[in-house]
Write a protein that holds these residues in place. Structure first.
Motif, PDB file in Angstrom:
ATOM      1  N   GLU A  29       0.777  -1.274   0.180  1.00  0.00           N
ATOM      2  CA  GLU A  29       0.033  -0.073   0.062  1.00  0.00           C
ATOM      3  C   GLU A  29       0.476   1.789   0.176  1.00  0.00           C
ATOM      4  N   SER A  30       2.278   1.369   0.300  1.00  0.00           N
ATOM      5  CA  SER A  30       2.238   2.600   0.896  1.00  0.00           C
ATOM      6  C   SER A  30       3.427   2.471  -1.184  1.00  0.00           C
TER       7      SER A  30
ATOM      8  N   VAL B 149      -5.259   5.003  -1.454  1.00  0.00           N
ATOM      9  CA  VAL B 149      -4.621   3.903  -2.066  1.00  0.00           C
ATOM     10  C   VAL B 149      -5.504   2.917  -2.469  1.00  0.00           C
TER      11      VAL B 149
ATOM     12  N   THR C  48      -6.748  -1.328  -1.752  1.00  0.00           N
ATOM     13  CA  THR C  48      -5.945  -2.825  -0.772  1.00  0.00           C
ATOM     14  C   THR C  48      -7.390  -3.642  -0.958  1.00  0.00           C
TER      15      THR C  48
ATOM     16  N   LYS D 218      -0.435   2.562   5.430  1.00  0.00           N
ATOM     17  CA  LYS D 218       0.386   3.445   4.362  1.00  0.00           C
ATOM     18  C   LYS D 218       1.360   4.575   4.957  1.00  0.00           C
TER      19      LYS D 218
ATOM     20  N   GLU E  22       4.569   6.123   5.839  1.00  0.00           N
ATOM     21  CA  GLU E  22       5.127   6.955   5.168  1.00  0.00           C
ATOM     22  C   GLU E  22       6.121   8.035   6.256  1.00  0.00           C
TER      23      GLU E  22
END
Ligand code: SF4
Ligand code: SF4
Ligand code: SF4
Length: 202
Positions: A79-80, A104, A106, A190, A194
């Protein structure tokens, strides 16, 4: 003579296209119309070939090459790295991917058949196809996968783009709640990744 519908019932319904046909039903039709070989379905493996031979009344040679035991797969989005392009959404036959454009995305694991169709379209290569372990949650049944695929096709036939917003609109209240929880968790993962990357730089 078996019908294409009866043959399709025996297929795993991942719609993965590994047989060379567009979906399981097309392969079923190909067996009837084109005399397609019965060993073209890797997700079905040897047991599916044996069932296909039985319904088609075809004798299997005793010296045939056995198909490998099929494995179960699932897809995982890093996801990042997801840029929210939404290219993967339209590819998924069971609408197992959720996420709004530019946000994002998923995967709802319980709806993922592991067909692998989403991974090649991701421009940043952030979808990985993994083998399910013995302790993984059980796979979507072929019947449920087929029902989800049929709903996916109906939406496409109505010329709706397969966006998450349109899929989401069809959910009942508890499913909407579940989806909100899943996407919130993805956003949190995510953000956490970050944040830790920022801390490592500063
Ligand atoms: S599950 Fe088997 S029959 Fe269905 S599309 Fe994949 S390879 Fe073809
Ligand atoms: S998420 Fe990917 S691997 Fe899973 S069913 Fe959808 S397209 Fe197939
Ligand atoms: S294709 Fe890749 S980058 Fe685009 S939304 Fe799907 S997972 Fe994210």
């Amino acid at each position: 003579m078996a019908s294409s519908e009866e043959i399709n019932e025996l297929l795993p319904q991942t719609q993965c296209k590994l047989c060379g046909y567009q979906n399981c039903m097309s392969y079923a039709q190909g067996i009837i119309d084109d005399d397609a070989p019965l060993d073209l379905c890797p997700p079905g493996g040897e047991s599916t070939r044996i069932r296909l031979a039985a319904i088609m009344g075809t004798a299997l040679c005793s010296d045939r090459v056995l198909l490998p035991e099929p494995k179960s797969f699932f897809a995982l989005i890093e996801e990042s790295d997801c840029i929210g392009c939404a290219k993967c959404l339209a590819e998924c036959p069971t609408d197992a991917i959720i996420g709004a454009k530019s946000r994002v995305h998923t995967i709802v694991e319980k709806w993922c058949t592991g067909c692998g169709l989403c991974a090649p379209v991701c421009p940043v290569d952030c979808i990985e196809i993994k083998v399910k372990s013995a302790t993984s949650s059980s796979s979507l049944s072929s019947r449920a996968a087929r029902q989800r695929y049929e709903r996916h096709l109906q939406r496409l036939e109505k010329k709706h783009e397969s966006t998450y917003e349109q899929t989401y609109a069809t959910f009942d209240k508890s499913s909407k709640e579940e989806m909100r929880t899943i996407i919130k968790a993805a956003i949190a993962r995510k953000t956490a990744k970050e944040d830790s990357a920022c801390k490592a730089v500063t």
